[in-house]
Design a protein around this motif. Structure first.
Motif, mmCIF file in Angstrom:
data_model
loop_
_atom_site.group_PDB
_atom_site.id
_atom_site.type_symbol
_atom_site.label_atom_id
_atom_site.label_comp_id
_atom_site.label_asym_id
_atom_site.label_seq_id
_atom_site.Cartn_x
_atom_site.Cartn_y
_atom_site.Cartn_z
ATOM 1 N N ALA A 1 38.683 38.156 37.928
ATOM 2 C CA ALA A 1 38.930 39.350 37.132
ATOM 3 C C ALA A 1 40.063 40.121 37.791
ATOM 4 C CB ALA A 1 37.681 40.213 37.049
ATOM 5 N N ARG A 2 40.660 40.997 37.012
ATOM 6 C CA ARG A 2 41.777 41.791 37.522
ATOM 7 C C ARG A 2 41.569 43.218 37.038
ATOM 8 N NH1 ARG A 2 47.232 42.937 35.531
ATOM 9 N NH2 ARG A 2 48.631 43.053 37.309
ATOM 10 N N LYS B 1 43.537 46.819 36.842
ATOM 11 C CA LYS B 1 44.870 47.428 36.938
ATOM 12 C C LYS B 1 44.727 48.933 36.803
ATOM 13 C CE LYS B 1 49.457 47.728 36.488
ATOM 14 N NZ LYS B 1 49.907 48.721 37.424
ATOM 15 N N VAL C 1 42.282 49.382 33.694
ATOM 16 C CA VAL C 1 42.047 48.346 32.693
ATOM 17 C C VAL C 1 41.542 47.123 33.449
ATOM 18 C CG1 VAL C 1 43.077 46.793 30.983
ATOM 19 C CG2 VAL C 1 43.775 49.186 31.067
ATOM 20 N N GLU D 1 40.584 43.169 33.278
ATOM 21 C CA GLU D 1 40.893 41.970 32.497
ATOM 22 C C GLU D 1 40.101 40.793 33.044
ATOM 23 O OE1 GLU D 1 45.119 41.341 32.699
ATOM 24 O OE2 GLU D 1 45.555 43.410 32.149
ATOM 25 N N SER D 2 39.475 40.051 32.139
ATOM 26 C CA SER D 2 38.715 38.875 32.549
ATOM 27 C C SER D 2 39.615 37.648 32.517
ATOM 28 C CB SER D 2 37.523 38.653 31.614
ATOM 29 O OG SER D 2 37.973 38.262 30.331
ATOM 30 N N GLU D 3 39.174 36.602 33.187
ATOM 31 C CA GLU D 3 39.964 35.371 33.178
ATOM 32 C C GLU D 3 39.967 34.710 31.810
ATOM 33 O OE1 GLU D 3 38.604 32.386 35.943
ATOM 34 O OE2 GLU D 3 36.567 32.481 35.222
ATOM 35 N N GLY E 1 40.685 36.350 29.157
ATOM 36 C CA GLY E 1 41.688 37.056 28.371
ATOM 37 C C GLY E 1 41.211 38.307 27.658
ATOM 38 N N HIS E 2 40.046 38.806 28.003
ATOM 39 C CA HIS E 2 39.539 40.028 27.379
ATOM 40 C C HIS E 2 39.799 41.208 28.294
ATOM 41 C CE1 HIS E 2 37.681 37.652 24.259
ATOM 42 N NE2 HIS E 2 37.266 36.836 25.218
ATOM 43 N N ALA E 3 39.938 42.395 27.692
ATOM 44 C CA ALA E 3 40.233 43.589 28.471
ATOM 45 C C ALA E 3 39.328 44.739 28.053
ATOM 46 C CB ALA E 3 41.690 43.983 28.281
#
Length: 141
Positions: free
Chosen positions: A3-4, A6, A14, A16-18, A20-22
């Motif tokens: 996960a990321r 930001k 924000v 973000e999952s791997e 592609g959802h945010a």
């Protein structure tokens, strides 16, 4: 799993999952936020609720139960002092269908809590988690 997170501004982020959802996470105005998204602890509680609901629905479908709806109402208590961790979580399932077997519903809830739901099993190492359920009968059409 990756996960990321930001940083956007102040205490707004924000995630973000791997896959592609945010999702937007933000704090309350008294913490420097603008109330633009869920708080991180709300997200944690919702994640656990979604995980256990996924299990209950899947188990009931595999058991050929005539489930038409499932709602998990969650209530969590938090410590008064920092870190304000969860101390108790109660999950109340409202399972709807025509002719659901109460023993099958109880079994699904128990299997999720004790065997399948990674989120609630992980949290249960430090939080008292309880579950109950009710069945809402629909009429045959």
């Amino acid at each position: 799993m990756k996960a990321r997170i930001k940083w956007v501004e102040n205490v707004c982020f924000v995630g973000e999952s791997e896959t592609g959802h945010a999702v937007v996470l933000d704090g309350a105005p008294d913490s420097g936020g603008r109330n633009l998204g869920m708080r991180p602890m709300e997200m944690l509680l919702i994640g656990m609720g979604a995980c256990t609901s996924f299990d209950v629905v899947t188990i009931l479908k595999k058991s050929r139960q005539p489930i038409t709806d499932c709602v998990a109402e969650m209530h969590a208590d938090r410590a008064d002092e920092i870190p304000k961790v969860f101390t108790n979580i109660h999950v109340h399932f409202i399972v709807t269908g025509n002719g659901l077997n109460p023993m099958q519903v109880e079994r699904a809830v128990k299997l999720s809590a004790e065997k399948y739901c990674s989120a609630s099993i992980m949290l249960s190492k430090s939080v008292n988690i309880t579950h109950d359920f009710e069945i809402v009968e629909t009429s045959a059409t």
